[in-house]
Each structure stands twice: as structure tokens, then as C-alpha cells.
Scaffold this motif. Structure first.
Motif, short mmCIF file in Angstrom:
data_model
loop_
_atom_site.label_atom_id
_atom_site.label_comp_id
_atom_site.label_asym_id
_atom_site.label_seq_id
_atom_site.Cartn_x
_atom_site.Cartn_y
_atom_site.Cartn_z
N ALA A 71 72.46 32.80 -20.13
CA ALA A 71 73.80 32.37 -20.20
C ALA A 71 74.02 31.65 -19.01
CB ALA A 71 74.44 33.88 -19.89
N ASP A 76 79.50 34.66 -18.21
CA ASP A 76 79.39 34.66 -19.70
C ASP A 76 78.35 35.90 -19.99
OD1 ASP A 76 80.74 32.35 -19.76
OD2 ASP A 76 78.87 30.96 -19.52
N LEU A 77 77.57 36.04 -19.28
CA LEU A 77 76.42 37.37 -19.69
C LEU A 77 77.24 38.58 -19.92
CD1 LEU A 77 73.55 37.72 -20.43
CD2 LEU A 77 73.01 38.30 -18.03
N ALA A 79 80.41 38.88 -20.95
CA ALA A 79 81.34 38.69 -22.01
C ALA A 79 80.34 38.96 -22.99
CB ALA A 79 81.80 37.14 -22.13
N GLU A 80 79.10 38.75 -23.12
CA GLU A 80 77.89 38.75 -24.02
C GLU A 80 77.55 40.27 -24.49
OE1 GLU A 80 74.68 36.07 -23.38
OE2 GLU A 80 76.25 34.25 -23.48
N GLN A 81 77.85 41.08 -23.66
CA GLN A 81 77.28 42.46 -23.60
C GLN A 81 77.96 43.31 -24.86
OE1 GLN A 81 74.27 43.28 -21.92
NE2 GLN A 81 74.82 40.94 -21.59
#
Length: 207
Positions: A71, A76-77, A79-81
Motif C-alpha cells: 500500500a 490505504d492499507l 482501507a484494504e483490510q
């Protein structure tokens, strides 16, 4: 008669001279052509290089062995979880600690708190589970006996806490105070004889 012979000899000599001159011209022309060919630049093929129009991001191995792009930021990381329908008891303890200790802070501040709990569980100096660390007596002020606080949770802040807990658990993003084992609120001064690392948001971290 002598004149005719002399004239014939002269004609032959002239013919021979003309023939010799012609041979020299031909030889000279061939030599010039070879030299010119030798001096002519030879076209060489340049190696083809890839055209890069965008920054290349190094691929990192994922948990399942597949390549995944890291990320660009902690946000961003987060939000990706994924948001599991149910959390394991351990992850719930970790997320609850992040939520109650740092829900109003930046994601870096929340991750710093989460990574302290992870580091404690692996240190050999504290209980070896997240719940054990959280429920250890006199460690976290939000803990009431052997239970976590009840009541409604802010949905967005809890979602962030769950995401940060997953990142802290998996170690996919470094905390700004990686390796810290202790922290306290910035408005108190407990006088600890520990190595101070840094202040992150409203907490001061030590190892």
C-alpha cells in the motif's frame, strides 16, 4: 622497311601501355571499393529497453505466496483490510485496546498502541496473548476487572480499530515507535526509568 618495323613496335608498345594502364585502373578501383567498404559504418542493433511511463512498485509476497503491491500509505492499507463478521477473542482484545486507548488519534497513533500490545505478547516479560496483555492487572485503565467496556461503539472508529488491529497483528506496516513496550498519556509524568522513544499524538512511548 625499318620504319614499318619501328612503327609496328611502337604500336605494340602503345597497346601494351594502354592495356597496362587499364589493368591498373581496374585494380585501383577494386582497392578503393574494398577500402570504402571497410570504412563504411556497420549498423549495430541497440538493446531494446522497456519504456516506463509510471513508477514501478516493488511486488512483495503475500500471505498465500502470491505477489501483492504494498500500500502507498497506512490509510490505504487500513482501507484494504477486510471487516470480519466475527472477530477471534484475541483480535477483539487487540482491537478493543486500540479503540479505547487511541480511537481519536491518527492511524499512526493507533498502530503504535496496537504494536505495543503485540510486542508485549512476544517479549517473554508479559503474558503471551493479546487478551493476557490487555487484562494484566493495573496496565490499561479502560479494563474493568476481567471484561472489556460495554456500550455502543462509534461504527467508523471501531472499523478503523479492527483494521489497525489486523495490521498490527500481521506486522504489515511499521509503527513509528516499533519495539516499544510501554506508553502513557502525554499529560502525565510517571517518572519511569526507561528509554524514551518518541511521542505519537497523545501518548509517549518507551522501550
Amino acid at each position: 622497311m625499318r620504319r614499318i618495323l619501328n612503327s609496328t613496335k611502337l604500336n605494340r608498345a602503345s597497346a601494351l601501355a594502354v592495356a597496362a594502364s587499364a589493368m591498373m585502373i581496374i585494380a585501383s578501383a577494386d582497392g578503393s571499393g574494398a577500402a570504402a567498404q571497410a570504412l563504411e559504418p556497420v549498423a549495430t542493433q541497440e538493446p531494446t529497453l522497456p519504456t516506463v511511463s509510471e513508477p514501478v512498485i516493488q511486488q512483495l509476497p503475500g500471505a498465500d505466496g502470491a505477489d501483492v503491491a504494498p500500500a502507498a500509505s497506512l490509510a490505504d492499507l487500513v482501507a484494504e483490510q477486510p471487516q470480519p463478521a466475527e472477530l477471534s477473542r484475541e483480535l477483539n482484545c487487540l482491537a478493543a485496546a486500540i479503540y479505547h486507548e487511541a480511537k481519536g488519534e491518527t492511524l499512526n497513533g493507533q498502530l503504535a498502541v496496537g504494536r505495543v500490545i503485540v510486542a508485549r505478547s512476544k517479549s517473554g516479560r508479559f503474558p503471551d496473548s493479546y487478551c493476557g496483555v490487555v487484562f494484566q492487572p493495573s496496565q490499561f485503565s479502560f479494563v474493568r476487572g476481567n471484561s472489556l467496556p460495554g456500550g455502543a461503539r462509534n461504527a467508523r472508529q471501531w472499523k478503523n480499530a479492527v483494521a489497525v488491529a489486523q495490521i498490527a497483528h500481521e506486522g504489515t506496516w511499521r509503527s513509528p515507535v516499533e519495539g516499544a513496550l510501554f506508553f502513557h498519556a502525554a499529560y502525565v509524568s510517571p517518572g519511569w526509568r526507561l528509554t524514551r522513544m518518541a511521542r505519537v499524538d497523545n501518548h509517549v512511548f518507551y522501550r
